[in-house]
Every structure is written in structure tokens, then in C-alpha cells.
Design a protein around this motif. Structure first.
Motif, PDB file in Angstrom:
ATOM      1  N   HIS A 133      34.147  56.049  29.143  1.00 43.46           N
ATOM      2  CA  HIS A 133      33.559  54.737  29.450  1.00 43.46           C
ATOM      3  C   HIS A 133      34.647  53.685  29.351  1.00 43.46           C
ATOM      4  CE1 HIS A 133      30.669  51.461  29.575  1.00 43.46           C
ATOM      5  NE2 HIS A 133      31.086  51.021  28.405  1.00 43.46           N
ATOM      6  N   ASP A 152      28.670  53.329  24.080  1.00 41.86           N
ATOM      7  CA  ASP A 152      28.239  53.471  25.472  1.00 41.86           C
ATOM      8  C   ASP A 152      28.673  54.808  26.078  1.00 41.86           C
ATOM      9  OD1 ASP A 152      27.022  51.032  25.336  1.00 41.86           O
ATOM     10  OD2 ASP A 152      28.433  49.986  26.640  1.00 41.86           O
ATOM     11  N   LYS A 156      19.855  57.711  25.848  1.00 40.47           N
ATOM     12  CA  LYS A 156      18.686  58.540  26.131  1.00 40.47           C
ATOM     13  C   LYS A 156      18.514  58.613  27.648  1.00 40.47           C
ATOM     14  CE  LYS A 156      13.827  59.337  25.154  1.00 40.47           C
ATOM     15  NZ  LYS A 156      12.618  58.925  24.405  1.00 40.47           N
ATOM     16  N   GLY A 157      18.709  59.796  28.205  1.00 37.33           N
ATOM     17  CA  GLY A 157      18.529  60.012  29.632  1.00 37.33           C
ATOM     18  C   GLY A 157      19.635  59.495  30.522  1.00 37.33           C
ATOM     19  N   SER A 158      20.742  59.074  29.941  1.00 35.66           N
ATOM     20  CA  SER A 158      21.807  58.513  30.769  1.00 35.66           C
ATOM     21  C   SER A 158      23.147  58.662  30.066  1.00 35.66           C
ATOM     22  CB  SER A 158      21.515  57.036  31.080  1.00 35.66           C
ATOM     23  OG  SER A 158      22.437  56.540  32.040  1.00 35.66           O
ATOM     24  N   ILE A 159      24.205  58.224  30.749  1.00 41.10           N
ATOM     25  CA  ILE A 159      25.549  58.221  30.193  1.00 41.10           C
ATOM     26  C   ILE A 159      26.205  56.876  30.529  1.00 41.10           C
ATOM     27  CG2 ILE A 159      25.815  60.727  30.334  1.00 41.10           C
ATOM     28  CD1 ILE A 159      27.508  60.304  32.877  1.00 41.10           C
ATOM     29  N   ARG A 161      28.723  53.952  31.977  1.00 41.43           N
ATOM     30  CA  ARG A 161      29.345  53.648  33.263  1.00 41.43           C
ATOM     31  C   ARG A 161      30.837  53.964  33.201  1.00 41.43           C
ATOM     32  NH1 ARG A 161      27.752  47.556  34.866  1.00 41.43           N
ATOM     33  NH2 ARG A 161      29.327  48.046  36.440  1.00 41.43           N
ATOM     34  N   HIS A 169      35.115  59.224  34.868  1.00 39.64           N
ATOM     35  CA  HIS A 169      33.857  59.962  34.772  1.00 39.64           C
ATOM     36  C   HIS A 169      34.040  61.356  34.174  1.00 39.64           C
ATOM     37  CE1 HIS A 169      29.776  61.216  35.780  1.00 39.64           C
ATOM     38  NE2 HIS A 169      30.300  62.312  36.284  1.00 39.64           N
ATOM     39  N   GLU A 202      18.906  65.552  24.714  1.00 38.42           N
ATOM     40  CA  GLU A 202      19.797  65.235  25.838  1.00 38.42           C
ATOM     41  C   GLU A 202      20.359  66.504  26.474  1.00 38.42           C
ATOM     42  OE1 GLU A 202      19.730  62.116  26.966  1.00 38.42           O
ATOM     43  OE2 GLU A 202      18.358  61.895  25.275  1.00 38.42           O
ATOM     44  N   ASN A 206      18.785  65.342  29.789  1.00 36.76           N
ATOM     45  CA  ASN A 206      19.619  64.287  30.374  1.00 36.76           C
ATOM     46  C   ASN A 206      20.142  64.762  31.737  1.00 36.76           C
ATOM     47  OD1 ASN A 206      21.924  62.593  31.032  1.00 36.76           O
ATOM     48  ND2 ASN A 206      21.767  61.797  28.946  1.00 36.76           N
ATOM     49  N   PHE A 208      22.351  63.804  33.721  1.00 32.05           N
ATOM     50  CA  PHE A 208      23.788  63.687  33.982  1.00 32.05           C
ATOM     51  C   PHE A 208      24.593  64.809  33.321  1.00 32.05           C
ATOM     52  CE2 PHE A 208      22.009  59.470  34.413  1.00 32.05           C
ATOM     53  CZ  PHE A 208      22.568  59.036  35.601  1.00 32.05           C
TER      54      PHE A 208
END
Length: 214
Positions: A133, A152, A156-159, A161, A169, A202, A206, A208
Motif C-alpha cells: 500500500h 491499510d 474486511k472483504g478488501s485490501i 489501494r 499490488h 478473510e 476476501n 482479493f
């Protein structure tokens, strides 16, 4: 006993954690992202003595109140990794761009590399280096209570940016695999934004990273 109170700050609703030892009433703030007066009032209401400010990374919404509070309380700033120096150097510029109050400069007392152990009262916290990140992102893990502060990196459910300067990434995915998914499934984590979750949830759900958890 370890106690935690999450105080969302600024329009970004960043989760600042007030973490304290119930016996000594000594505390740290993890990611004091803004609204220093609000955080001061919360600390005073809890009757705590803040010993340090810990930073996961250098973004405005995580570091915006750090300069002011470190000056007022005359306490050290611990973290992040020195690779995030450039973000901290840009705090004023980025704040102006977003229309935020211009924060005081952040002077880091101790840069972290990962692998260090930080202490609060009788409690120990392992520093985990998790770039992606931002290049200098770190996380804090308390094994006794099964608690991880992911900043960051993981939500929950994401990663996080990775479209900011020096975001990466693949590096972020690797960090999650290495530093988050290596922990017990029942580990609960507090992320920089949004609700709490667990590592096990996750790994399974998750979108991702779930398919890569095996």
C-alpha cells in the motif's frame, strides 16, 4: 489487561486505536490520523497517560494528528519504516490538496524495519513489515490477545489501494500472505477503515486474496 477503544477520525473515518494497559493506565495511540482535540478528550476521559504514538504508514489520514499530539504530550513517534519518509514530508501539501487542516510536521523518533518488539506495560507487540500500500507500511501484532493492527494492508472483504506513488499490488498480496495469513485463523484484526474481521474469515471470503490463501 489490554484494552482498546477505536475512535474514527476525519472525513476518511480512519480507525485510530487507543490501546492501554488497564493496570498502569499507560497507553499508545496507533494511527492518530486527525482531530487531535477529539483524541485528547477521549484519552482524558479514559484517565490514560499516552506514552507513544505508533504509525503504520505515512498517509495523511493515519498521521494527521501525530505532529500535534507528540508536541503536546512530549512523547515519541514510533514507526513506520523509513521508506515512508516521503509521505510524511508531503503531509502539509497533501492536506491542502484535500482541503484538510494543515497538520504539524511529524518527526519520527524511531523508524521500524519489522521484527522489533514494542512494549506497553506488560504487553508485547511484534512489528511486521508489510509494504505494498505504501513502501514503508508496518503492522502491529499482539500474540497474547490475538490482535493485529493492519493499517491499510487488509480490510474486511478488501485490501489496500496500490495506485498511490510507490504502491505495488503484487508486493501487497505478498505481504498479506506472509505477514497476515501466517497468523492463527482466530486472529482478530483492526484495519485502518471499516469493521473488524478475522484472518480465517478473510482467507475464506476476501475476494482479493481468498483464492490464494492455500
Amino acid at each position: 489487561m489490554l484494552q482498546v477503544k477505536i475512535v474514527p477520525v476525519t472525513a476518511f473515518q480512519q480507525n485510530c486505536s487507543i490501546v492501554w494497559d488497564s493496570e498502569s493506565k499507560e497507553a499508545v495511540l496507533i494511527d492518530a490520523g486527525g482531530e487531535p482535540e477529539k483524541l485528547q478528550a477521549e484519552v482524558e476521559a479514559l484517565g490514560l497517560t499516552v506514552k507513544a504514538l505508533w504509525l503504520t504508514h505515512g498517509h495523511l489520514d493515519h498521521a494527521g494528528a501525530v505532529g500535534t499530539l507528540s508536541r503536546i504530550w512530549n512523547i515519541p513517534v514510533i514507526g513506520p519504516h523509513k521508506e515512508d519518509q516521503f509521505w510524511l514530508d508531503m503531509l502539509q501539501e497533501v492536506s491542502e490538496r484535500y482541503g484538510f487542516p494543515i497538520p504539524e510536521k511529524v518527526q519520527v523518533t524511531q523508524w521500524l524495519e519489522g521484527g522489533e518488539t514494542l512494549h506497553l506495560g506488560e504487553q508485547s507487540f511484534e512489528v511486521r513489515f508489510a509494504p505494498g500500500h505504501t513502501p514503508g507500511h508496518v503492522m502491529f501484532y499482539n500474540a497474547d490477545y490475538g490482535l493485529l493492527w493492519t493499517g491499510d494492508v487488509l480490510f474486511k472483504g478488501s485490501i489496500g489501494r496500490t495506485d498511490f506513488p510507490r504502491g505495488n499490488h503484487q508486493q501487497l498480496i505478498d505481504s498479506i500472505q506472509r505477514e497476515c495469513f501466517s497468523l492463527p485463523d482466530e486472529t482478530q484484526f483492526i484495519s485502518g477503515h471499516g469493521p473488524l474481521s478475522t484472518i480465517g474469515f478473510e482467507k475464506q471470503h476476501n475476494p482479493f486474496v481468498a483464492s490464494k490463501a492455500g
